[in-house]
Design an enzyme around this catalytic site. Sequence first.
Site, mmCIF file in Angstrom:
data_model
loop_
_atom_site.group_PDB
_atom_site.id
_atom_site.type_symbol
_atom_site.label_atom_id
_atom_site.label_comp_id
_atom_site.label_asym_id
_atom_site.label_seq_id
_atom_site.Cartn_x
_atom_site.Cartn_y
_atom_site.Cartn_z
ATOM 1 N N GLY A 197 -3.616 -61.002 -27.104
ATOM 2 C CA GLY A 197 -4.952 -60.295 -26.530
ATOM 3 C C GLY A 197 -5.437 -61.305 -25.615
ATOM 4 N N GLU B 57 -10.614 -56.328 -20.712
ATOM 5 C CA GLU B 57 -10.808 -57.017 -19.390
ATOM 6 C C GLU B 57 -11.560 -58.355 -19.870
ATOM 7 O OE1 GLU B 57 -9.491 -56.261 -16.688
ATOM 8 O OE2 GLU B 57 -9.369 -54.135 -16.699
ATOM 9 N N THR C 270 -13.028 -60.556 -23.351
ATOM 10 C CA THR C 270 -14.142 -60.168 -24.272
ATOM 11 C C THR C 270 -15.099 -60.975 -23.543
ATOM 12 O OG1 THR C 270 -13.858 -62.256 -25.486
ATOM 13 C CG2 THR C 270 -12.576 -60.104 -26.251
ATOM 14 N N ARG D 210 -12.198 -56.115 -13.378
ATOM 15 C CA ARG D 210 -13.439 -56.734 -13.803
ATOM 16 C C ARG D 210 -14.516 -56.247 -12.993
ATOM 17 N NH1 ARG D 210 -10.597 -62.253 -15.843
ATOM 18 N NH2 ARG D 210 -9.725 -61.337 -17.803
HETATM 19 P P1 TGC Z 1 -4.723 -70.636 -17.003
HETATM 20 O O1 TGC Z 1 -3.729 -71.640 -17.158
HETATM 21 O O2 TGC Z 1 -6.189 -70.694 -16.825
HETATM 22 O O3 TGC Z 1 -4.213 -69.899 -15.535
HETATM 23 C C1 TGC Z 1 -3.121 -69.649 -15.079
HETATM 24 C C2 TGC Z 1 -3.121 -69.498 -13.340
HETATM 25 O O4 TGC Z 1 -3.984 -68.338 -13.336
HETATM 26 C C3 TGC Z 1 -5.049 -68.961 -12.453
HETATM 27 N N1 TGC Z 1 -6.149 -68.096 -12.878
HETATM 28 C C4 TGC Z 1 -6.694 -67.000 -12.138
HETATM 29 N N2 TGC Z 1 -6.153 -66.715 -10.978
HETATM 30 C C5 TGC Z 1 -6.799 -65.264 -10.370
HETATM 31 N N3 TGC Z 1 -7.759 -64.840 -11.165
HETATM 32 C C6 TGC Z 1 -8.301 -65.269 -12.469
HETATM 33 N N4 TGC Z 1 -9.204 -64.505 -12.821
HETATM 34 C C7 TGC Z 1 -7.828 -66.337 -12.848
HETATM 35 N N5 TGC Z 1 -8.007 -67.177 -14.023
HETATM 36 C C8 TGC Z 1 -7.038 -68.152 -14.055
HETATM 37 C C9 TGC Z 1 -4.959 -70.292 -12.730
HETATM 38 O O5 TGC Z 1 -5.832 -70.867 -11.684
HETATM 39 C C10 TGC Z 1 -3.924 -70.496 -13.109
HETATM 40 O O6 TGC Z 1 -2.975 -70.729 -11.778
HETATM 41 P P2 TGC Z 1 -1.940 -71.628 -11.297
HETATM 42 O O7 TGC Z 1 -1.561 -71.583 -10.043
HETATM 43 O O8 TGC Z 1 -2.456 -72.996 -11.910
HETATM 44 O O9 TGC Z 1 -0.684 -71.383 -12.148
HETATM 45 O O10 TGC Z 1 -4.436 -69.488 -18.132
HETATM 46 P P3 TGC Z 1 -4.707 -69.544 -19.516
HETATM 47 O O11 TGC Z 1 -3.429 -68.959 -20.172
HETATM 48 O O12 TGC Z 1 -5.302 -70.667 -20.030
HETATM 49 O O13 TGC Z 1 -5.636 -68.023 -19.771
HETATM 50 C C11 TGC Z 1 -6.930 -68.314 -19.092
HETATM 51 C C12 TGC Z 1 -7.698 -66.786 -19.615
HETATM 52 C C13 TGC Z 1 -7.903 -67.125 -21.033
HETATM 53 C C14 TGC Z 1 -8.944 -66.822 -18.724
HETATM 54 C C15 TGC Z 1 -7.011 -65.710 -19.374
HETATM 55 O O14 TGC Z 1 -5.703 -65.613 -20.071
HETATM 56 C C16 TGC Z 1 -7.746 -64.313 -19.641
HETATM 57 O O15 TGC Z 1 -8.449 -64.080 -18.689
HETATM 58 N N6 TGC Z 1 -7.758 -63.628 -20.911
HETATM 59 C C17 TGC Z 1 -8.306 -62.601 -21.126
HETATM 60 C C18 TGC Z 1 -7.153 -61.470 -21.272
HETATM 61 C C19 TGC Z 1 -7.655 -60.073 -20.609
HETATM 62 O O16 TGC Z 1 -8.639 -59.999 -19.939
HETATM 63 N N7 TGC Z 1 -6.900 -59.131 -20.610
HETATM 64 C C20 TGC Z 1 -7.088 -57.965 -20.068
HETATM 65 C C21 TGC Z 1 -6.095 -56.938 -20.328
HETATM 66 S S1 TGC Z 1 -5.916 -55.580 -19.221
HETATM 67 C C22 TGC Z 1 -7.170 -54.492 -19.956
HETATM 68 O O17 TGC Z 1 -7.886 -54.852 -20.772
HETATM 69 C C23 TGC Z 1 -7.159 -53.224 -19.294
HETATM 70 S S2 TGC Z 1 -8.802 -52.378 -19.892
HETATM 71 C C24 TGC Z 1 -8.413 -50.978 -18.926
HETATM 72 C C25 TGC Z 1 -9.513 -50.158 -18.767
HETATM 73 O O18 TGC Z 1 -10.474 -50.503 -18.017
HETATM 74 O O19 TGC Z 1 -9.609 -48.925 -19.299
HETATM 75 P P1 FAD Z 2 -8.562 -60.936 -29.703
HETATM 76 O O1 FAD Z 2 -8.051 -61.880 -28.511
HETATM 77 O O2 FAD Z 2 -7.976 -61.155 -30.984
HETATM 78 O O3 FAD Z 2 -10.077 -61.660 -29.969
HETATM 79 C C1 FAD Z 2 -10.550 -61.305 -31.197
HETATM 80 C C2 FAD Z 2 -11.941 -62.268 -31.202
HETATM 81 O O4 FAD Z 2 -11.867 -63.443 -30.997
HETATM 82 C C3 FAD Z 2 -12.893 -61.682 -29.753
HETATM 83 O O5 FAD Z 2 -14.009 -61.868 -30.108
HETATM 84 C C4 FAD Z 2 -12.564 -62.883 -29.087
HETATM 85 O O6 FAD Z 2 -13.588 -63.258 -27.949
HETATM 86 C C5 FAD Z 2 -12.489 -64.226 -29.989
HETATM 87 N N1 FAD Z 2 -11.558 -65.156 -29.507
HETATM 88 C C6 FAD Z 2 -10.262 -65.089 -29.100
HETATM 89 N N2 FAD Z 2 -9.766 -66.316 -28.482
HETATM 90 C C7 FAD Z 2 -11.014 -67.176 -28.728
HETATM 91 C C8 FAD Z 2 -11.074 -68.528 -28.198
HETATM 92 N N3 FAD Z 2 -10.124 -69.355 -27.638
HETATM 93 N N4 FAD Z 2 -12.421 -69.029 -28.441
HETATM 94 C C9 FAD Z 2 -13.311 -68.276 -29.167
HETATM 95 N N5 FAD Z 2 -13.365 -66.927 -29.201
HETATM 96 C C10 FAD Z 2 -12.224 -66.604 -29.067
HETATM 97 N N6 FAD Z 2 -4.791 -54.240 -22.273
HETATM 98 C C11 FAD Z 2 -3.897 -54.089 -21.437
HETATM 99 O O7 FAD Z 2 -2.917 -54.927 -20.918
HETATM 100 N N7 FAD Z 2 -3.742 -52.690 -20.553
HETATM 101 C C12 FAD Z 2 -4.700 -51.762 -20.796
HETATM 102 O O8 FAD Z 2 -4.609 -50.800 -20.277
HETATM 103 C C13 FAD Z 2 -5.845 -51.950 -21.869
HETATM 104 N N8 FAD Z 2 -6.749 -51.018 -22.153
HETATM 105 C C14 FAD Z 2 -7.448 -51.328 -23.268
HETATM 106 C C15 FAD Z 2 -8.269 -50.021 -23.847
HETATM 107 C C16 FAD Z 2 -8.926 -50.181 -24.951
HETATM 108 C C17 FAD Z 2 -9.880 -49.176 -25.450
HETATM 109 C C18 FAD Z 2 -9.084 -51.486 -25.494
HETATM 110 C C19 FAD Z 2 -10.202 -51.564 -26.599
HETATM 111 C C20 FAD Z 2 -8.415 -52.501 -25.037
HETATM 112 C C21 FAD Z 2 -7.346 -52.444 -24.023
HETATM 113 N N9 FAD Z 2 -6.638 -53.382 -23.730
HETATM 114 C C22 FAD Z 2 -5.607 -53.152 -22.675
HETATM 115 C C23 FAD Z 2 -6.632 -54.892 -24.529
HETATM 116 C C24 FAD Z 2 -7.845 -55.474 -24.168
HETATM 117 O O9 FAD Z 2 -7.611 -56.338 -22.801
HETATM 118 C C25 FAD Z 2 -7.889 -56.696 -25.237
HETATM 119 O O10 FAD Z 2 -8.327 -55.891 -26.665
HETATM 120 C C26 FAD Z 2 -8.740 -57.823 -24.999
HETATM 121 O O11 FAD Z 2 -8.096 -58.546 -24.250
HETATM 122 C C27 FAD Z 2 -8.694 -58.725 -26.380
HETATM 123 O O12 FAD Z 2 -7.736 -59.016 -26.904
HETATM 124 P P2 FAD Z 2 -7.737 -58.651 -28.702
HETATM 125 O O13 FAD Z 2 -8.095 -57.389 -28.947
HETATM 126 O O14 FAD Z 2 -6.451 -58.742 -28.935
HETATM 127 O O15 FAD Z 2 -8.926 -59.501 -29.274
#
Ligand code: TGC
Ligand code: FAD
Length: 396
Positions: free
Chosen positions: A142, A376, A378, A255
């Site tokens: 995640g 998007e 946490t 975001r």
């Molecule tokens: P890391 O090695 O730091 O980065 C890999 C490459 O990406 C670059 N980068 C970015 N580029 C653009 N925008 C950003 N925000 C960027 N953050 C990093 C970075 O410079 C690097 O580039 P390069 O050229 O060196 O390759 O990657 P990492 O594996 O250590 O991870 C970094 C971390 C933890 C910040 C990232 O994985 C993260 O943001 N994790 C959170 C995951 C997340 O937000 N998932 C969302 C899923 S989608 C969703 O939730 C939809 S909800 C939908 C709704 O609105 O209903």
């Molecule tokens: P985890 O990554 O398991 O995290 C659990 C807890 O551990 C959190 O409190 C987190 O902050 C903490 N944690 C994790 N790593 C660390 C660390 N290194 N240091 C300190 N604390 C840490 N994803 C998609 O791809 N597409 C979608 O359309 C989408 N829609 C979503 C819709 C809903 C309603 C929800 C709830 C989620 C959706 N997501 C989607 C997934 C969402 O992006 C993930 O739930 C989110 O990125 C967190 O991942 P996880 O739930 O596996 O939590």
Amino acid sequence: MSFKFQGFDFLHLDPSFTEDELLVRRTTRDFVEDNVIPIIEACFREGRFPRQLVPPMGELGFFGANLEGYGCAGMSNVEYGLVMQELERGDSGLRSFVSVQSALVMYPIYTFGSDEQKDAWLPALARGEKIGCFGLTEPGFGSNPGGMTTTARKVGGEYILNGEKMWITNGSIADVAVIWAKVQDEAVPTGSAVRGFLVETARPGFHAHEIHGKWSLRASLTSGLSLQDVHIPAANLLPGSSGLKSPLMCLNQARYGIGWGAIGAAMACYDTALQYARARKQFHGQPIASHQLIQQKLVWMVSEISKAQLLSLHVGRLKDAGTAGHEHISLAKRNNVWMALESARMARDILGANGITDDYPIMRHMMNLESVNTYEGTHDIHTLILGQHITGIAAY
Ligand code: TGC
Ligand code: FAD
């Protein structure tokens, strides 16, 4: 019972917006008042996405609103942000739908896609005739999507995809899924780069199942996706996508919109609490708004919502100027969602027992915001993104 929204402009910010921005806000606000507020509590209670709102939202230009051409509205980033604010004042689930369609499906096609892919998908997605979803998260990955295990194996003129995606908004109603997978190419044996793929959901081997039992985002569909030997033409690869940076670029767009959207949810909670506190009488026939502790909560909300407005407006202006960094967007998402969740909790408290019912929108917003706090990135992951930016040291 619900109160008619009175608007929120404590800092007299309206003159900081252009006429076009105010028109976009007014149009979206009217749409929400007329079409969302009357039905949203029932949708939430029944766990139903109001799909009938998709065509009118398409007509209003909400999908891919800040993209140019292909039938998109070509709005500025501030205008797009105001759309998100107003939609989320209605419900986070509705804003989620528009976020995913726009920032997570249309944006990657627009940014990484071929001309053929853009022509094939963007106009229909802009009209809402086609629906998309974004598959990044997996059951085991995640916060750390870079660990994903979904693979795309190149065989001849095809890719064969295998893997599981989890928590995917719109997954079970999507026509197309943007799937992020690690490429295994026989010609490039060391290559395991993350790339994006357009997967038509009707393809054999693609299955979506709806996730039930959510106490949050109940008016939004969330699904698990399973890909078992899904064959797609090589032309379905998003050619411009390259590495984890590509999906993270999409997340920046979403975001940014969430930062604005959370303000809308907070405004709804504050406005309800203020009107309730003026009307509700306790002790000596006085409205509860006359008590200092109630006023303290209302003042906290006004202060924090106003600061959040300034933050999002400034980040929006930076984004329009092309100078917003992803750290600025993390700051806005992290701060504004936290602020909205705290506002929802305070507003719920002001309504006493009435606050726990769905006669008022507060508890629904509060439950929704728990998801918004998590998805998007946490709250804590955004703390670490900002910590890395400040110190130069990654602490994940
Ligand atoms: P890391 O090695 O730091 O980065 C890999 C490459 O990406 C670059 N980068 C970015 N580029 C653009 N925008 C950003 N925000 C960027 N953050 C990093 C970075 O410079 C690097 O580039 P390069 O050229 O060196 O390759 O990657 P990492 O594996 O250590 O991870 C970094 C971390 C933890 C910040 C990232 O994985 C993260 O943001 N994790 C959170 C995951 C997340 O937000 N998932 C969302 C899923 S989608 C969703 O939730 C939809 S909800 C939908 C709704 O609105 O209903
Ligand atoms: P985890 O990554 O398991 O995290 C659990 C807890 O551990 C959190 O409190 C987190 O902050 C903490 N944690 C994790 N790593 C660390 C660390 N290194 N240091 C300190 N604390 C840490 N994803 C998609 O791809 N597409 C979608 O359309 C989408 N829609 C979503 C819709 C809903 C309603 C929800 C709830 C989620 C959706 N997501 C989607 C997934 C969402 O992006 C993930 O739930 C989110 O990125 C967190 O991942 P996880 O739930 O596996 O939590």
